[in-house]
Design a protein around this motif. Structure first.
Motif, PDB file in Angstrom:
ATOM      1  N   THR A 166       0.779  -1.242   0.032  1.00 18.51           N
ATOM      2  CA  THR A 166       0.119   0.299  -0.012  1.00 18.51           C
ATOM      3  C   THR A 166       0.782   1.172  -0.113  1.00 18.51           C
ATOM      4  N   GLY A 167       0.263   2.378  -0.377  1.00 16.40           N
ATOM      5  CA  GLY A 167       0.986   3.612  -0.246  1.00 16.40           C
ATOM      6  C   GLY A 167       1.600   4.001   0.999  1.00 16.40           C
ATOM      7  N   THR A 168       1.089   3.849   2.089  1.00 13.02           N
ATOM      8  CA  THR A 168       1.797   4.166   3.287  1.00 13.02           C
ATOM      9  C   THR A 168       2.593   3.100   3.691  1.00 13.02           C
ATOM     10  N   LEU A 169       2.628   1.944   3.543  1.00  8.94           N
ATOM     11  CA  LEU A 169       3.765   1.026   3.811  1.00  8.94           C
ATOM     12  C   LEU A 169       4.866   1.147   2.904  1.00  8.94           C
ATOM     13  N   ALA A 170       4.618   1.639   1.374  1.00  9.69           N
ATOM     14  CA  ALA A 170       5.533   1.953   0.646  1.00  9.69           C
ATOM     15  C   ALA A 170       6.651   3.202   1.117  1.00  9.69           C
ATOM     16  N   HIS A 171       5.767   4.185   1.627  1.00  3.80           N
ATOM     17  CA  HIS A 171       6.351   5.374   2.070  1.00  3.80           C
ATOM     18  C   HIS A 171       7.168   5.225   3.321  1.00  3.80           C
ATOM     19  N   LEU A 172       6.850   4.280   4.375  1.00  4.16           N
ATOM     20  CA  LEU A 172       7.495   3.758   5.702  1.00  4.16           C
ATOM     21  C   LEU A 172       8.800   3.090   5.034  1.00  4.16           C
ATOM     22  N   THR A 173       8.612   2.109   4.149  1.00 10.64           N
ATOM     23  CA  THR A 173       9.885   1.300   3.679  1.00 10.64           C
ATOM     24  C   THR A 173      10.757   2.303   3.065  1.00 10.64           C
ATOM     25  N   LEU A 174      10.457   3.268   2.117  1.00 15.56           N
ATOM     26  CA  LEU A 174      11.255   4.118   1.736  1.00 15.56           C
ATOM     27  C   LEU A 174      12.000   5.040   2.853  1.00 15.56           C
ATOM     28  N   ALA A 175      11.246   5.377   3.627  1.00 14.16           N
ATOM     29  CA  ALA A 175      11.769   6.404   4.771  1.00 14.16           C
ATOM     30  C   ALA A 175      12.911   5.728   5.503  1.00 14.16           C
ATOM     31  N   PHE A 176      12.728   4.415   5.858  1.00 16.27           N
ATOM     32  CA  PHE A 176      13.354   3.520   6.804  1.00 16.27           C
ATOM     33  C   PHE A 176      14.925   3.265   5.750  1.00 16.27           C
ATOM     34  N   GLY A 177      14.494   3.143   4.499  1.00 14.77           N
ATOM     35  CA  GLY A 177      15.804   2.766   3.800  1.00 14.77           C
ATOM     36  C   GLY A 177      16.603   3.855   3.431  1.00 14.77           C
ATOM     37  N   LEU A 178      16.017   5.050   3.452  1.00 12.64           N
ATOM     38  CA  LEU A 178      16.798   6.358   3.190  1.00 12.64           C
ATOM     39  C   LEU A 178      17.450   6.685   4.556  1.00 12.64           C
ATOM     40  N   LEU A 179      16.881   6.581   5.695  1.00 10.88           N
ATOM     41  CA  LEU A 179      17.810   6.945   6.935  1.00 10.88           C
ATOM     42  C   LEU A 179      18.699   5.984   7.017  1.00 10.88           C
ATOM     43  N   GLY A 180      18.485   4.582   6.666  1.00 11.11           N
ATOM     44  CA  GLY A 180      19.522   3.597   6.863  1.00 11.11           C
ATOM     45  C   GLY A 180      20.785   4.114   5.856  1.00 11.11           C
ATOM     46  N   ASN A 181      20.584   4.368   4.646  1.00  8.23           N
ATOM     47  CA  ASN A 181      21.387   4.907   3.733  1.00  8.23           C
ATOM     48  C   ASN A 181      22.280   6.232   4.193  1.00  8.23           C
ATOM     49  N   ILE A 182      21.520   7.077   4.653  1.00  4.39           N
ATOM     50  CA  ILE A 182      22.303   8.234   5.240  1.00  4.39           C
ATOM     51  C   ILE A 182      23.293   8.043   6.561  1.00  4.39           C
ATOM     52  N   VAL A 183      22.781   7.065   7.418  1.00  8.09           N
ATOM     53  CA  VAL A 183      23.830   6.733   8.729  1.00  8.09           C
ATOM     54  C   VAL A 183      25.079   6.013   8.086  1.00  8.09           C
ATOM     55  N   SER A 184      24.621   4.986   7.009  1.00  4.95           N
ATOM     56  CA  SER A 184      25.713   4.178   6.596  1.00  4.95           C
ATOM     57  C   SER A 184      26.650   4.831   5.737  1.00  4.95           C
ATOM     58  N   PHE A 185      26.316   5.876   5.103  1.00  8.33           N
ATOM     59  CA  PHE A 185      27.081   6.717   4.315  1.00  8.33           C
ATOM     60  C   PHE A 185      28.007   7.620   5.133  1.00  8.33           C
ATOM     61  N   MET A 186      27.393   7.862   6.302  1.00  3.91           N
ATOM     62  CA  MET A 186      28.456   8.390   7.108  1.00  3.91           C
ATOM     63  C   MET A 186      29.688   7.629   7.767  1.00  3.91           C
ATOM     64  N   VAL A 187      29.038   6.393   8.084  1.00  2.00           N
ATOM     65  CA  VAL A 187      30.212   5.507   8.712  1.00  2.00           C
ATOM     66  C   VAL A 187      31.018   4.863   7.506  1.00  2.00           C
ATOM     67  N   PHE A 188      30.614   4.944   6.443  1.00  2.00           N
ATOM     68  CA  PHE A 188      31.634   4.928   5.269  1.00  2.00           C
ATOM     69  C   PHE A 188      32.739   5.709   5.395  1.00  2.00           C
ATOM     70  N   LEU A 189      32.343   6.899   5.725  1.00  2.00           N
ATOM     71  CA  LEU A 189      33.487   8.176   5.602  1.00  2.00           C
ATOM     72  C   LEU A 189      34.557   8.229   6.918  1.00  2.00           C
ATOM     73  N   ALA A 190      34.067   7.457   7.949  1.00  2.00           N
ATOM     74  CA  ALA A 190      34.669   7.402   9.191  1.00  2.00           C
ATOM     75  C   ALA A 190      36.169   7.249   9.239  1.00  2.00           C
ATOM     76  N   PRO A 191      36.636   6.468   8.291  1.00  2.00           N
ATOM     77  CA  PRO A 191      38.111   5.916   8.342  1.00  2.00           C
ATOM     78  C   PRO A 191      38.868   7.033   7.582  1.00  2.00           C
ATOM     79  N   ILE A 192      38.348   8.275   7.132  1.00  2.00           N
ATOM     80  CA  ILE A 192      39.160   9.151   6.426  1.00  2.00           C
ATOM     81  C   ILE A 192      40.335   9.639   7.621  1.00  2.00           C
ATOM     82  N   PRO A 193      39.964  10.077   8.788  1.00  2.00           N
ATOM     83  CA  PRO A 193      41.149  10.571   9.348  1.00  2.00           C
ATOM     84  C   PRO A 193      42.281   9.450   9.555  1.00  2.00           C
ATOM     85  N   THR A 194      41.909   8.305   9.591  1.00  2.00           N
ATOM     86  CA  THR A 194      42.929   7.259   9.841  1.00  2.00           C
ATOM     87  C   THR A 194      43.668   7.552   8.264  1.00  2.00           C
ATOM     88  N   PHE A 195      43.419   7.543   7.189  1.00  2.00           N
ATOM     89  CA  PHE A 195      44.094   7.435   6.082  1.00  2.00           C
ATOM     90  C   PHE A 195      44.795   8.954   6.113  1.00  2.00           C
TER      91      PHE A 195
END
Length: 287
Positions: free
Chosen positions: A2-31
């Motif tokens: 349904t529309g509501t379910l699809a929106h919730l799924t998209l929201a959780f996926g986008l938030l997960g992407n944002i946090v994961s993106f920041m974590v991928f950048l975490a080793p930059i100080p190391t390098f």
């Protein structure tokens, strides 16, 4: 869906992407440290190689599915950034460390991932292929989420949270929640189930942090000969850091959950027992 379910799924996926993106950048100080010193010193490439493997594995799984685009986006970025880290490491690593890294790359990326793709392509088809790859991802993720047990044991043993930054623990927990609901709403339990462990360990880590946050770090001093000098060595049982780094990358790249995986992502020091075998190196303890 349904529309509501699809929106919730998209929201959780986008938030997960944002946090994961920041974590991928975490080793930059190391390098950046590696770049300034022109040497990898005690840093290790294993977390980045395993991270690349996991990102590739989840992209392969996502390509066999039809509704997990957000899994492809974050893991594609993960493949790119992990490759950059590995190339950077190989450029500045001493010969021995470079050869060990190349062996791991060949074993995990070319042999391991190559065999998974070939066997599933020739021995399975259609839905069955997706199920098999999904189970491989699930088992691999569960193994990775068990990694924090070593860290939790160390925290309890030393009564110190030196290697367990609270902000990262909170981020891990929130990320696990996001990706759990993303997988649950999609009806994909290969994504959802491992994050139950992620959430559980995240809660435990935060409880331990509150219990031991005011305790002083446990260190042991002894003299170490370097050339003709003797200097104090601070031993902090830093083998634990590698475990956390690995867990962090797995969580960020596999599900992709953020991390662990990680707690002091940018520091993986050599085994203190092997410390005396390191000739004429600058010693840096801590972050």
């Amino acid at each position: 869906m349904t529309g509501t379910l699809a929106h919730l799924t998209l929201a959780f996926g986008l938030l997960g992407n944002i946090v994961s993106f920041m974590v991928f950048l975490a080793p930059i100080p190391t390098f950046y440290k590696v770049y300034k010193k022109k040497s990898t010193e005690g840093f290790q490439s294993a977390p980045y190689v395993v991270g690349l493997f996991s990102a590739m594995l989840w992209i392969y799984y996502a390509l066999l599915k039809s509704n997990v685009l957000l899994l492809i986006t974050i893991n594609t970025f993960g493949c790119v950034i992990e490759t950059v880290y590995i190339v950077f490491f190989l450029f500045y690593a001493p010969k021995k460390a470079r050869m060990e890294s190349l062996k791991l790359i060949i074993l995990l990326i070319f042999v391991g991932f190559g065999l998974i793709v070939l066997l599933t392509q020739f021995l399975a088809s259609g839905v069955t292929r997706g199920v098999i790859v999904g189970w491989i991802c699930l088992v691999f993720s569960l193994c990775v989420f068990v990694a924090p047990l070593g860290v939790l044991r160390q925290v309890i043993k030393t009564k110190s949270v030196e290697y367990m930054p609270i902000l990262l623990s909170v981020a891990l927990t929130l990320s696990a929640v996001m990706w759990f609901f993303y997988g649950l709403l999609l009806g994909d339990f290969n994504i959802a189930i491992p994050n139950v462990l992620g959430f559980t360990f995240g809660i435990i880590q935060m409880i331990l942090y509150l219990m031991y946050k005011n305790n002083k770090p446990v260190t042991h001093e002894k003299s170490v000969d370097i050339g003709e000098q003797k200097i104090p060595e601070l031993i902090k049982d830093q083998k634990v850091i590698d475990v956390v780094k690995l867990n962090a990358y797995m969580q960020a790249e596999i599900l992709p959950v953020v991390a662990k995986n990680a707690h002091k992502l940018d520091h993986a020091a050599p085994d203190p027992q092997a410390f005396h075998n390191i000739p004429n190196h600058t010693i840096e303890v801590g972050a």
